[in-house]
Design a protein around this motif. Structure first.
Motif, PDB file in Angstrom:
ATOM      1  N   UNK A 294       0.827  -1.205   0.000  1.00 17.42           N
ATOM      2  CA  UNK A 294       0.000   0.000   0.000  1.00 17.42           C
ATOM      3  C   UNK A 294       0.863   1.257   0.000  1.00 17.42           C
ATOM      4  N   UNK A 295       0.443   2.227  -0.785  1.00 18.91           N
ATOM      5  CA  UNK A 295       1.092   3.534  -0.836  1.00 18.91           C
ATOM      6  C   UNK A 295       0.422   4.439   0.187  1.00 18.91           C
ATOM      7  N   UNK A 296       1.184   4.849   1.216  1.00 20.14           N
ATOM      8  CA  UNK A 296       0.613   5.690   2.264  1.00 20.14           C
ATOM      9  C   UNK A 296      -0.628   5.057   2.851  1.00 20.14           C
ATOM     10  N   UNK A 297      -1.687   5.855   2.973  1.00 20.67           N
ATOM     11  CA  UNK A 297      -2.975   5.309   3.422  1.00 20.67           C
ATOM     12  C   UNK A 297      -4.007   5.353   2.311  1.00 20.67           C
ATOM     13  N   UNK A 298      -3.507   5.347   1.060  1.00 24.05           N
ATOM     14  CA  UNK A 298      -4.385   5.454  -0.112  1.00 24.05           C
ATOM     15  C   UNK A 298      -4.840   4.074  -0.595  1.00 24.05           C
ATOM     16  N   UNK A 299      -5.933   4.019  -1.362  1.00 22.21           N
ATOM     17  CA  UNK A 299      -6.318   2.766  -2.028  1.00 22.21           C
ATOM     18  C   UNK A 299      -5.488   2.560  -3.298  1.00 22.21           C
ATOM     19  N   UNK A 300      -4.193   2.768  -3.144  1.00 24.71           N
ATOM     20  CA  UNK A 300      -3.236   2.660  -4.239  1.00 24.71           C
ATOM     21  C   UNK A 300      -2.134   1.711  -3.793  1.00 24.71           C
ATOM     22  N   UNK A 301      -1.738   0.796  -4.675  1.00 27.13           N
ATOM     23  CA  UNK A 301      -0.747  -0.223  -4.352  1.00 27.13           C
ATOM     24  C   UNK A 301       0.307  -0.241  -5.452  1.00 27.13           C
ATOM     25  N   UNK A 302       1.525  -0.601  -5.087  1.00 23.97           N
ATOM     26  CA  UNK A 302       2.638  -0.591  -6.042  1.00 23.97           C
ATOM     27  C   UNK A 302       3.342  -1.937  -5.976  1.00 23.97           C
ATOM     28  N   UNK A 303       3.761  -2.467  -7.119  1.00 26.13           N
ATOM     29  CA  UNK A 303       4.299  -3.835  -7.146  1.00 26.13           C
ATOM     30  C   UNK A 303       5.261  -4.026  -8.305  1.00 26.13           C
ATOM     31  N   UNK A 304       6.206  -4.954  -8.106  1.00 27.88           N
ATOM     32  CA  UNK A 304       7.097  -5.350  -9.184  1.00 27.88           C
ATOM     33  C   UNK A 304       8.362  -4.519  -9.263  1.00 27.88           C
ATOM     34  N   UNK A 305       9.018  -4.575 -10.411  1.00 30.63           N
ATOM     35  CA  UNK A 305      10.314  -3.933 -10.585  1.00 30.63           C
ATOM     36  C   UNK A 305      10.278  -2.427 -10.384  1.00 30.63           C
ATOM     37  N   UNK A 306       9.116  -1.818 -10.525  1.00 29.54           N
ATOM     38  CA  UNK A 306       9.022  -0.374 -10.338  1.00 29.54           C
ATOM     39  C   UNK A 306       9.454   0.032  -8.940  1.00 29.54           C
ATOM     40  N   UNK A 307       9.297  -0.853  -7.952  1.00 29.66           N
ATOM     41  CA  UNK A 307       9.687  -0.508  -6.586  1.00 29.66           C
ATOM     42  C   UNK A 307      11.196  -0.458  -6.421  1.00 29.66           C
ATOM     43  N   UNK A 308      11.928  -1.212  -7.246  1.00 28.24           N
ATOM     44  CA  UNK A 308      13.374  -1.241  -7.161  1.00 28.24           C
ATOM     45  C   UNK A 308      13.915  -2.056  -6.009  1.00 28.24           C
ATOM     46  N   UNK A 309      13.041  -2.657  -5.189  1.00 31.17           N
ATOM     47  CA  UNK A 309      13.502  -3.387  -4.005  1.00 31.17           C
ATOM     48  C   UNK A 309      14.067  -4.758  -4.352  1.00 31.17           C
ATOM     49  N   UNK A 310      13.267  -5.592  -4.995  1.00 30.73           N
ATOM     50  CA  UNK A 310      13.659  -6.958  -5.321  1.00 30.73           C
ATOM     51  C   UNK A 310      13.285  -7.232  -6.779  1.00 30.73           C
ATOM     52  N   UNK A 311      14.125  -6.801  -7.718  1.00 27.24           N
ATOM     53  CA  UNK A 311      13.793  -6.927  -9.143  1.00 27.24           C
ATOM     54  C   UNK A 311      13.971  -8.350  -9.665  1.00 27.24           C
ATOM     55  N   UNK A 312      13.127  -9.253  -9.169  1.00 28.52           N
ATOM     56  CA  UNK A 312      13.161 -10.669  -9.536  1.00 28.52           C
ATOM     57  C   UNK A 312      11.753 -11.104  -9.893  1.00 28.52           C
ATOM     58  N   UNK A 313      11.625 -11.990 -10.864  1.00 29.43           N
ATOM     59  CA  UNK A 313      10.294 -12.356 -11.339  1.00 29.43           C
ATOM     60  C   UNK A 313       9.427 -12.926 -10.226  1.00 29.43           C
ATOM     61  N   UNK A 314       9.973 -13.842  -9.395  1.00 26.76           N
ATOM     62  CA  UNK A 314       9.122 -14.448  -8.377  1.00 26.76           C
ATOM     63  C   UNK A 314       8.713 -13.428  -7.321  1.00 26.76           C
ATOM     64  N   UNK A 315       9.565 -12.442  -7.058  1.00 24.77           N
ATOM     65  CA  UNK A 315       9.194 -11.390  -6.116  1.00 24.77           C
ATOM     66  C   UNK A 315       8.148 -10.470  -6.733  1.00 24.77           C
ATOM     67  N   UNK A 316       8.295 -10.161  -8.024  1.00 24.92           N
ATOM     68  CA  UNK A 316       7.299  -9.339  -8.707  1.00 24.92           C
ATOM     69  C   UNK A 316       5.938 -10.029  -8.705  1.00 24.92           C
ATOM     70  N   UNK A 317       5.954 -11.347  -8.916  1.00 20.38           N
ATOM     71  CA  UNK A 317       4.703 -12.100  -8.882  1.00 20.38           C
ATOM     72  C   UNK A 317       4.044 -12.035  -7.518  1.00 20.38           C
ATOM     73  N   UNK A 318       4.839 -12.221  -6.454  1.00 16.21           N
ATOM     74  CA  UNK A 318       4.281 -12.143  -5.100  1.00 16.21           C
ATOM     75  C   UNK A 318       3.743 -10.752  -4.806  1.00 16.21           C
ATOM     76  N   UNK A 319       4.493  -9.721  -5.192  1.00 13.51           N
ATOM     77  CA  UNK A 319       4.040  -8.351  -4.941  1.00 13.51           C
ATOM     78  C   UNK A 319       2.768  -8.055  -5.711  1.00 13.51           C
ATOM     79  N   UNK A 320       2.689  -8.558  -6.943  1.00 11.08           N
ATOM     80  CA  UNK A 320       1.470  -8.369  -7.723  1.00 11.08           C
ATOM     81  C   UNK A 320       0.274  -9.048  -7.087  1.00 11.08           C
TER      82      UNK A 320
END
Length: 470
Positions: A294-320
């Protein structure tokens, strides 16, 4: 301009976006999927899959250098048609992309899949393709792009990225690889084995993100035997006729092309994330909860390589999946993330699982080690190079992590990752069966070394066998 209303808007149709879409569909919610870049995932188009195809060709061709010791004549006369090899890689790449598209967006109607760049008007109001979409929740999964310093862009096609490499019809005689992280090291070794004169540069003092000092030095020593590696100095590029001179400290080389693999940046240009009304960091990204996405307290969520945290396919899948679940259910549920797993497919593989060396408290951590030189199966394969290091809590014996460079490391890493995920101890692992002769015997030896250094021992006398009840 009229507003269209949906339950969930997903921006980006890569691995994270498609997993968010699956959760949205499962919940029976209305949605729109918006994609502003090339369709098909980064993994299939320019990442995991074409790179592994190139690695396989390079490994198979390189194997000829070992055939003489087995009495196989004529191995030195083997030749490689580079354009044909690259066409093979591209054909496989296209197959992977087609499979992704065929199972995701190819048959989606235009009102559900919009091929255009999106921008935020408000946190839940998006504009794309001349229409405005009001969503109950939004998932940002726009992925990332290779970074090329602005000063290098005027060199044109002589400086390429992974987005360009897999489009080449032929390879140059010489290349410099700047950035020896996962992709730079994998492709640098592969290109060297395909006959390109490669020189590697990285301003860090390590390669492939290694942290354990024993593994790091072993990796540098082994890979440095295949092509020159210069570390610890930032590289500069200057024109020298039709070629480029790459210089880092006292090291300089003239090459035909440069592969720039110094990192990736989030695809946020034009999204107008400032309209979310939350602070953005230096990369232009909002803060988010990595367990709920979740982004802040908004109904907005961020996932995948855009976060820059764990740029791996299985991590992107979990975040998605996390982002999609919360967006579709109107929740901010927090999920436990899986045990970290990193694999570099160079030869030998470089892998890390669980806690990394820099995260360990060495006063409470025991370390076990085995070098692959005496491992029977590795010796038979002609691949007895590298070192495996495993970490455990001294008091409890619970396995914490591992780092290695060695043959079949991708398989050892999975085994260790699963054991850490199950909170097993060193003694638990030693009670598991090990066949002979297999590469896994290296793990068994490292565990024996580790077992001697932890306080908690198995009951029943014999380490390998559990005592039956009386």
């Amino acid at each position: 301009m009229t507003e269209r209303v949906v339950d969930v808007a997903i921006i980006g149709s890569g691995s994270a976006g498609l997993n968010a879409l699956a959760q949205t569909r499962r919940a029976g919610k209305t949605f729109v999927l918006i994609n502003g870049g090339e369709p098909g995932t980064t993994c299939a188009r320019v990442g995991c899959m074409p790179s592994k195809a190139m690695i396989q060709v390079a490994e198979d061709y390189h194997r000829r250098t070992h055939l003489g010791k087995y009495g196989i004549d004529g191995h030195e006369a083997m030749t490689l048609d580079i354009p044909e090899a690259l066409e093979h890689v591209q054909d496989l790449r296209d197959t992977f992309v087609d499979r992704v598209l065929g199972s995701s967006t190819d048959d989606m109607p235009e009102d559900l899949f919009i091929q255009d760049h999106a921008r935020f008007i408000e946190p839940t109001l998006i504009e794309a393709a001349g229409q405005r979409i009001r969503a109950g929740a939004v998932v940002i999964a726009t992925g990332s792009r290779p970074v090329v310093p602005a000063a290098w862009t005027h060199f044109g096609e002589r400086v390429i990225t992974t987005d360009d490499l897999f489009e080449l019809a032929d390879l140059p005689a010489s290349m410099a690889v700047i950035g020896l992280g996962t992709i730079g090291l994998e492709l640098g070794q592969s290109l060297s084995r395909l006959g390109v004169d490669i020189t590697g540069f990285d301003q860090l003092h390590v390669i492939a993100g290694t942290q354990d000092p024993e593994v790091s030095q072993t990796a540098i020593d082994l890979l440095g035997k295949e092509f020159p590696i210069h570390l610890g100095q930032a590289a500069e590029i200057h024109e020298e006729g039709e070629q480029l001179r790459v210089t880092a400290g006292a090291h300089s080389v003239v090459v035909d092309k440069v592969l720039c693999s110094i990192g990736r940046a989030p695809n946020v240009a034009g999204l107008q994330l400032e309209n979310l009304g939350v602070p953005l960091d230096a990369r232009g990204l909002p803060t988010f909860d990595p367990n709920s996405m979740q982004v802040g307290d908004l109904p907005v969520f961020i996932a995948g390589d855009v976060t820059g945290d764990l740029p791996l396919l299985h991590e992107a899948g979990d975040e998605g999946r996390i982002a999609g679940y919360n967006a579709a259910h109107g929740e901010t549920a927090r999920f436990r993330r899986k045990t970290p797993l990193f694999i570099n497919f160079c030869d030998p593989n470089i892998c890390a699982v669980g806690l990394r060396w820099n995260q360990l408290d060495m006063e409470t951590t025991a370390v076990g080690q085995i070098r692959f030189a005496p491992v029977g199966r590795a010796l038979i394969m002609g691949k007895n190079r590298g070192v495996l290091r495993v970490y455990a809590d001294k008091a409890s014996g619970r396995l914490l992590g591992a780092e290695m460079i060695g043959p079949k490391g991708e398989h050892l890493a999975h085994l260790l990752c699963w054991c850490i995920e199950r909170n097993l101890t060193v003694g638990d692992l030693l009670r598991l069966p090990f066949y002979h002769p297999v590469i896994e015997e290296a793990l068994q030896a490292a565990l024996y070394d580790l077992y001697a250094k932890v306080d908690t021992k198995n009951e029943g006398g014999l380490i390998e066998l559990a005592r039956l009840p009386d």
